[in-house]
Every structure is written in C-alpha cells, then in structure tokens.
Write an enzyme that holds these catalytic residues in place. Structure first.
Site, PDB file in Angstrom:
ATOM      1  N   SER A  66       0.828  -1.205   0.000  1.00 32.40           N
ATOM      2  CA  SER A  66       0.000   0.000   0.000  1.00 32.40           C
ATOM      3  C   SER A  66       0.860   1.252   0.000  1.00 32.40           C
ATOM      4  O   SER A  66       2.056   1.214   0.307  1.00 32.40           O
ATOM      5  CB  SER A  66      -0.929   0.016   1.222  1.00 32.40           C
ATOM      6  OG  SER A  66      -0.188   0.328   2.386  1.00 32.40           O
ATOM      7  N   SER A 128     -12.865   5.093   5.932  1.00 34.60           N
ATOM      8  CA  SER A 128     -11.722   4.698   5.102  1.00 34.60           C
ATOM      9  C   SER A 128     -11.603   3.182   5.016  1.00 34.60           C
ATOM     10  O   SER A 128     -11.198   2.639   3.981  1.00 34.60           O
ATOM     11  CB  SER A 128     -10.432   5.299   5.664  1.00 34.60           C
ATOM     12  OG  SER A 128     -10.223   4.907   7.014  1.00 34.60           O
ATOM     13  N   ASP A 173     -21.628   1.274   6.274  1.00 33.26           N
ATOM     14  CA  ASP A 173     -20.486   1.846   5.564  1.00 33.26           C
ATOM     15  C   ASP A 173     -20.226   1.119   4.254  1.00 33.26           C
ATOM     16  O   ASP A 173     -20.026   1.737   3.207  1.00 33.26           O
ATOM     17  CB  ASP A 173     -19.242   1.792   6.446  1.00 33.26           C
ATOM     18  CG  ASP A 173     -19.379   2.642   7.696  1.00 33.26           C
ATOM     19  OD1 ASP A 173     -20.305   3.470   7.754  1.00 33.26           O
ATOM     20  OD2 ASP A 173     -18.557   2.467   8.620  1.00 33.26           O
TER      21      ASP A 173
END
Length: 383
Positions: A66, A128, A173
């Site tokens: 990442s 996120s 979410d």
C-alpha cells in the site's frame, strides 16, 4: 488515484496491473448507531476514494502492499483465517477470507498481487476502512468470477470488519460505498437491506456540505463502540424485542421504567434517530435539502447527551457552524473523534471555515482539516 495505484503496483511488483478498482468513503448524513440495531440510515458516498490495483499470479499466494505502509504482507490462500491476520492488511485480506464464506472457491483460486492507495482520511469517521474493503471485494469478486451482487458484497465487507478486524460495526459503511450514486444518498433499511437512492439536490439549491475533520482519532475495535452496542442489545432484550428496530417512540415510557438511566438513554437515541432518518428523507423529498437542518441539529444533541459519543472538538465544530449560519450540523460516524458535518449555502463556506479554525485555535485544539464533499458514485472498475 487510479494512476497512483497503477504506478504503485508497477513499482512494487515490476509489471502493470490487470485492473484497477475503486470505492468511496462516505458521510452519513443522518442515522448514527442505528445500523447494527436493524434500523435506518441515510449516508452518501464522497468524492474521496480508495483504489486497488490487482495483478494475477500463477500460484496461490496473496501479496498486498500500500501507499501508506512500507510493509508487504504475503500469505498463502490455504492459511487465510481471522487468527492469521492483523494490522492494516487485515482489511484487504479479511475480505479475501470473507469471500470464501460467501461462495468463493478459495481452494482452487489463484493468488493475486494487490496494491492499495487511498485519499479517504484515516480515523476521520469517513469510513476509510469500508472504502478499502469495498474496492477489494469488487476487485476479487470480478477477478475470481464469484458473481456476488453488491448487497452481498457489503455483507462480505462487514464480516471482514467484524470477524477479522474485530470492530462490531453494522453494514451501513460498506452498503454506502457499494450502492451509492452521484448526487444522491442511500436510504438503507439495515434489516432487509432494501436501498432507495434519493436525490440530494445540494448543488441545485446552492448548498455545500462541509466536513470538519477534528483529527481526534477513534478506534472502533476498542471499548466505546462495543459498549454502546452491548447497551442497545441489553435494552432490546429487556423490552422483549429482537432489536431496537422494533421499539418505537410510544415504547419509551415503558423503557424508562424498565431500564437503568444509561441504558434508557442509549435506547432513546436509537429510537429517536430512526425517526429522524425517516423525517429527513420525507422532508428532503417534500421540501428539499434546505429544510432538513433541524433533524441534523437534533441528531447531534442526541449523540452528545443520550449516546455520549461526542467529544469537545466535535461539539465546538458543530456549535461554531450553527452560530455562523449553517442550516444544520452534527457529528458523523461512530464517534469518540472523527468528523462533524455542516450543511450551508455556498457563500458561507469561507466564513464557517475561518470561524471554526479560529475557535479551535482559541481552545488550543489541533488544527482541523476542513473540506467540502460531493455525493459521488459507488464502487466501480476504473481500468
């Protein structure tokens, strides 16, 4: 961000990815802590996204890297389990594991290389984690040919969050990130997962939704969130209900007699918040976005006083926005930090921004991040 992820993949793995997928963070316009109580929520996706680039492998190993870590995590598909995963990689690898619980043939799946980049602020209450989970779920579902619909992919993300990450969150979410459409909110029944896409009309009415990221970070896997969920479940049991979805305003008098004060206030927040979601959607349809402010304001008071999940920085952001002409304002997300939102006419954005910054500085708080968001499209393949 699509280019960033593809370039990051090429730098880490020395080849171009087979595809790039993305999913948005979300703002919950109203409906907080109602999702795991089988209630109603009304979030929308925001124009900040998590992006995943994926490349195929000829073995059964998953590697994930990442933009926000120097670490590459490698695991064999046969070793995927909640107990084997930890840290930031638990989000993407947890989704791979959870897909196996929803029909993916992990015993015969080929491995993949993954690279994740995200512009959704971490710890800001803008989900996120669900953005990453949803992008990974869509990518792996397509790449492995699983064929799940988006409502089921939301369940995959929730299972990963609950079982692997250890956060007892509801499904809002992931549903918002996967089901959203541009310039619209997702009115979601968290019991049936029926979703109705409702036009917001902010832009047409000259309105802006401003996010104030207090930069007070929260951690949902820790005690505060779990304690609130336990209180809600205890309240429902005491009232003989399967969940607080089955408790209405007319039941609150009986609840006050049966429950201790703290549990009653937790129950009252959920019951009244469910009604505020319904009232907000109805008012939006009948009168437009300029009329929903009182529901946003009342939601914050309920979260501050009954559910006790606000913090001084959130309260200051809300009251400062209200004092400077916002139509309505509230904290958003799970609480204990994160962000507040304020709906206002476009011309007030610089005024509210200036006054919030000044108020935080006067109190000696960390400078907040303040930015406008637009309602964006849900998860998609970008290339």
């Amino acid at each position: 961000m699509t280019t960033t992820a593809a370039q990051g993949f090429a730098e880490w793995y020395g080849r171009a990815p087979a595809g790039v997928w993305s999913a948005p963070g979300r703002v919950n316009l109203i409906g907080e802590h109602t999702d795991y109580n089988d209630g109603f929520v009304f979030p929308f996706a925001i124009d900040r996204r998590a992006v995943v680039a994926l490349g195929d492998r000829d073995d059964r190993v998953i590697r994930v890297a990442s933009s926000f870590s120097t670490e590459t995590v490698t695991i064999h598909l046969d070793e995927l389990s909640p107990e084997a995963l930890s840290g930031w990689s638990a989000y993407p690898l947890g989704v791979a594991w959870a897909l196996g619980r929803f029909g993916a043939d992990l015993e015969h799946a080929r491995g993949v290389d993954l690279y994740i980049a995200s512009e959704v602020p971490i710890g800001a209450g803008l989900s996120s984690s669900a953005a990453i989970e949803s992008a990974i779920a869509l990518a792996l579902d397509e790449h492995w040919g699983v064929g799940l619909d988006r409502a089921t992919l939301a369940k995959v993300g929730q299972l990963a969050e609950n079982r692997v990450v250890g956060a007892p969150t509801g499904i809002m979410d992931q549903a918002a990130s996967l089901l959203a459409e541009a310039d619209a909110g997702v009115f979601l029944d968290c019991r049936s997962l029926d979703a109705d896409v409702i036009p917001l009309g902010f832009r047409a009415d000259g309105l802006t939704l401003l996010v104030v990221d207090t930069r007070v970070e929260h951690a949902h896997a820790s005690g505060g969130y779990a304690a609130r969920r336990a209180s809600c479940e205890a309240g429902a049991r005491a009232l003989g209900a399967d969940s607080l979805r089955d408790v209405g305003s007319a039941d609150l008098g009986r609840a006050a007699e049966l429950l201790d004060d703290e549990t009653f206030r937790r129950v009252r927040h959920v019951v009244t918040e469910n009604q505020r979601v319904l009232d907000t959607v109805r008012t939006l349809r009948e009168h437009g976005p300029g009329a929903i402010g009182p529901f946003l304001d009342a939601s914050h008071v309920s979260m501050r006083d009954d559910f006790e999940i606000s913090v001084p920085e959130l309260d200051l952001a809300v009251t400062t926005a209200q004092a400077n002409g916002a139509i309505g304002a509230r904290m958003t997300g799970g609480g204990f930090g994160g962000s507040a939102i304020a709906l206002m006419v476009d011309a007030l954005v610089p005024v509210v921004t200036r006054e919030v910054l000044a108020a935080f500085a006067e109190r000696g708080y960390r400078e907040p991040g303040i930015f406008a968001v637009q309602a964006d499209q849900g998860a998609r393949r970008d290339s």
